[in-house]
Design an enzyme around this catalytic site. Sequence first.
Site, PDB file in Angstrom:
ATOM      1  N   SER A   1       6.137 -54.461   9.290  1.00  0.00           N
ATOM      2  CA  SER A   1       5.118 -55.452   9.678  1.00  0.00           C
ATOM      3  C   SER A   1       5.030 -56.574   8.652  1.00  0.00           C
ATOM      4  CB  SER A   1       3.746 -54.795   9.809  1.00  0.00           C
ATOM      5  OG  SER A   1       3.842 -53.659  10.595  1.00  0.00           O
ATOM      6  N   ALA A   2       4.963 -56.209   7.373  1.00  0.00           N
ATOM      7  CA  ALA A   2       4.873 -57.240   6.327  1.00  0.00           C
ATOM      8  C   ALA A   2       6.152 -58.073   6.286  1.00  0.00           C
ATOM      9  CB  ALA A   2       4.619 -56.598   4.963  1.00  0.00           C
ATOM     10  N   ALA A   3       7.302 -57.408   6.515  1.00  0.00           N
ATOM     11  CA  ALA A   3       8.578 -58.126   6.484  1.00  0.00           C
ATOM     12  C   ALA A   3       8.721 -59.059   7.684  1.00  0.00           C
ATOM     13  CB  ALA A   3       9.737 -57.141   6.453  1.00  0.00           C
TER      14      ALA A   3
ATOM     15  N   ASP B   1       2.090 -54.271   0.701  1.00  0.00           N
ATOM     16  CA  ASP B   1       3.273 -54.525   1.533  1.00  0.00           C
ATOM     17  C   ASP B   1       3.636 -56.011   1.580  1.00  0.00           C
ATOM     18  OD1 ASP B   1       3.033 -51.844   1.989  1.00  0.00           O
ATOM     19  OD2 ASP B   1       3.097 -51.965   4.175  1.00  0.00           O
TER      20      ASP B   1
END
Length: 340
Positions: A112-114, A155
């Site tokens: 998700s963060a990526a 993250d």
Amino acid sequence: MKIRASSPGKAILFGEHAVVYGEPAIVTAIDRRTYVEVEDSKNIEITSEDLEVKGIRIRPGKRFETKEDVSFRRASYIFTAIKVLEDEIGKINGARVEIKSDIPIASGLGSSAALVVPLIASLAFHSGHELSKDEIRKLGWRVEEEVQGASSGVDTTIATFGGTILYRRGSYKEIRCKVPLVIGFSGKGSSTKRALEEVRRRMRKNPEIIRGIMRGIGQITRKAVIAIRQNNLEDLGELMNLNQGLLYSLGVSSRELDSMIRCSLEAGALGAKITGAGMGGCVIAIPNRNEVRVGIRLGGGIPIPVRTGERGLEIESVEDRGKRNNKEEGGERGGKRRSG
Ligand code: MEV
């Protein structure tokens, strides 16, 4: 104009969940990434075969219309990223967005963060705003808080800055060491929101006990920094096993994760634990020989060998119309330019 941006996935070596309650965590960027490509268009149109997202269409400045059915859980990070960005910089330019990723979704590896970090960076850049890396990671953090109900920001920090870091409450320090790791994927998705809720429920029910567990995880993490700096893999493995015991008490393990951990230890791993939110997703193991991969297979998982300490957010503009200056590469500003 075309903008390309990418960010790495991550493995939390120590301290997940406790980091939400103010303890430190150690996290490393892995060599799996999400790539976002943005091109001029009238509306905002988003597709991604890898994330199984198709037909998201948004008029800039307006809220969301979807042309076809999309998995709301995946799309919610995208919708919220656009909302948070427009709240920050105003209406963004129309753009066709294509997302590719080699990070397994909802696996605890920071998919998700990526996704959110390069999406915010590239859409802002495309609209003429060169946000600093710190601004980008903070906006990404806000997105995670909205979607998941809580987030420590670990993250989005690693997706932005990469490397291996010791993180605590918004601040971080680089640890200049690489840790050998094997990841084992259970093949089952993990919901960060659900895992955070379970830990919160246990905290409400037994606050003194769970607070003690969080402090214990914090102490393990501090000791692990010393072991990493001394390259003492035996101590590191032992600390990992202690951390896993405490994660188990927080209720975020699962039958599949336990099985991979047991089999990789039996195959000679120096230590093994859940990585990320848990209740599905992945484990990590410190290998001392190749049999650890066999152990993960025997435990029912899929081994993913990874490199750690990889690079963070990268953004570049190709087909540059030369309107803005090339600020720098990999520094304070999120963007760099390349004529294509
Ligand atoms: C998720 O990768 C890590 C958690 O500690 C949540 C967070 O820190 O935001 C479970």
